[in-house]
Design a protein around this motif. Structure first.
Motif, PDB file in Angstrom:
ATOM      1  N   SER A 223       0.811  -1.213   0.000  1.00 19.15           N
ATOM      2  CA  SER A 223       0.000   0.000   0.000  1.00 19.15           C
ATOM      3  C   SER A 223       0.846   1.265   0.000  1.00 19.15           C
ATOM      4  CB  SER A 223      -0.933   0.019   1.223  1.00 19.15           C
ATOM      5  OG  SER A 223      -0.181   0.129   2.419  1.00 19.15           O
ATOM      6  N   ASP A 225       3.450   3.986  -1.342  1.00 19.44           N
ATOM      7  CA  ASP A 225       3.781   4.508  -2.663  1.00 19.44           C
ATOM      8  C   ASP A 225       5.240   4.191  -3.008  1.00 19.44           C
ATOM      9  OD1 ASP A 225       3.059   6.496  -4.939  1.00 19.44           O
ATOM     10  OD2 ASP A 225       4.959   7.251  -4.141  1.00 19.44           O
ATOM     11  N   GLN A 227       7.333   5.657  -4.956  1.00 10.94           N
ATOM     12  CA  GLN A 227       8.218   6.830  -4.898  1.00 10.94           C
ATOM     13  C   GLN A 227       8.548   7.191  -3.460  1.00 10.94           C
ATOM     14  OE1 GLN A 227       6.078   9.765  -7.233  1.00 10.94           O
ATOM     15  NE2 GLN A 227       7.342   9.316  -9.022  1.00 10.94           N
TER      16      GLN A 227
END
Length: 236
Positions: A223, A225, A227
């Motif tokens: 879950s 991100d 980045q």
């Protein structure tokens, strides 16, 4: 129930702080994976948990019992089984002897035999080689052996430092598949150090990302991100 709870843990080597207020927990049946770059404090955290290094401050609880600063032997009795980095098998002993030696303190002999049969079912490559000297096994087979040996102590928490180190990706997949089987079958609580954040994401476990001795990112690996993971990992 929390099998492990670490609160504001600090560890220093001389004047250099290796851990700076690290807090995390592992629930019954949960897999928590610690990742981060070299020098992040991952191995120091495992050594402090195992009783190898003394914390400067903070607390460590196993099954609700405070084990902060206890010796490695007493921490093991409290329910922790540690698989350190680098596959430390008893090379001149057979696979079966390696497994049996780990159960020496257990009194429940019938359960020991049942656990042995169960583990050999999960690790069929070991079952085929029970009388082979452990030093003659491949790297992946030795990694499976040290994991199985650690489980023969009947721990409440299994901690593994870099299980994929030096292994081919396919062999690493087999190691993690075996761990997943054991976790699902026995509601095993796992704390795993894994330098590859990509591997952590593949497992879908709860991720704790360390950098410079601090927790900089935490949450379900799938879950989070991508980045954000990259930025936390490289300090961007």
């Amino acid at each position: 129930m929390k099998r492990l709870e670490i609160k504001d843990l600090c560890v220093a080597y001389g004047g250099v702080k290796a851990l700076r207020g690290v807090s995390l927990s592992v629930a019954q049946g949960q897999t928590v994976m610690i990742t981060g770059p070299n020098g992040a404090g991952k191995s120091t955290l495992m050594k402090a948990l195992a009783g190898v290094v003394k914390p400067q401050s903070g607390q460590i609880f196993l099954g609700g019992h405070d084990v902060t600063g206890l010796s490695a032997e007493r921490v093991a009795v409290a329910g922790l089984s540690m698989v350190p980095e680098g596959r430390h098998v008893f090379g001149s002993m057979s696979v079966l002897e390696n497994l049996r030696v780990a159960s020496g303190r257990r009194r429940d002999k019938a359960q020991v035999l049942a656990d042995l049969d169960s583990l050999l079912d999960v690790f069929p490559m070991l079952k085929e080689r029970t009388h082979v000297q452990a030093g003659l096994l491949s790297g992946g087979q030795q990694q499976m052996l040290v994991i199985a040996r650690a489980l023969m102590t009947a721990p409440t928490l299994l901690a593994i430092d870099e299980p994929s180190l030096g292994l081919a990706p396919k062999v690493t997949d087999q190691v993690y598949e075996s761990l997943h089987t054991l976790q699902a079958r026995n509601q095993l609580s796992l704390l795993i150090v894994e330098q590859s954040s990509a591997r952590v994401v593949m497992t879908g476990a709860h991720m704790v990302l360390l950098r410079s001795g601090q927790v900089v990112l935490e949450g379900s690996a799938r879950s989070l991100d991508a980045q954000a993971i990259e930025a936390a990992y490289f300090g961007m």
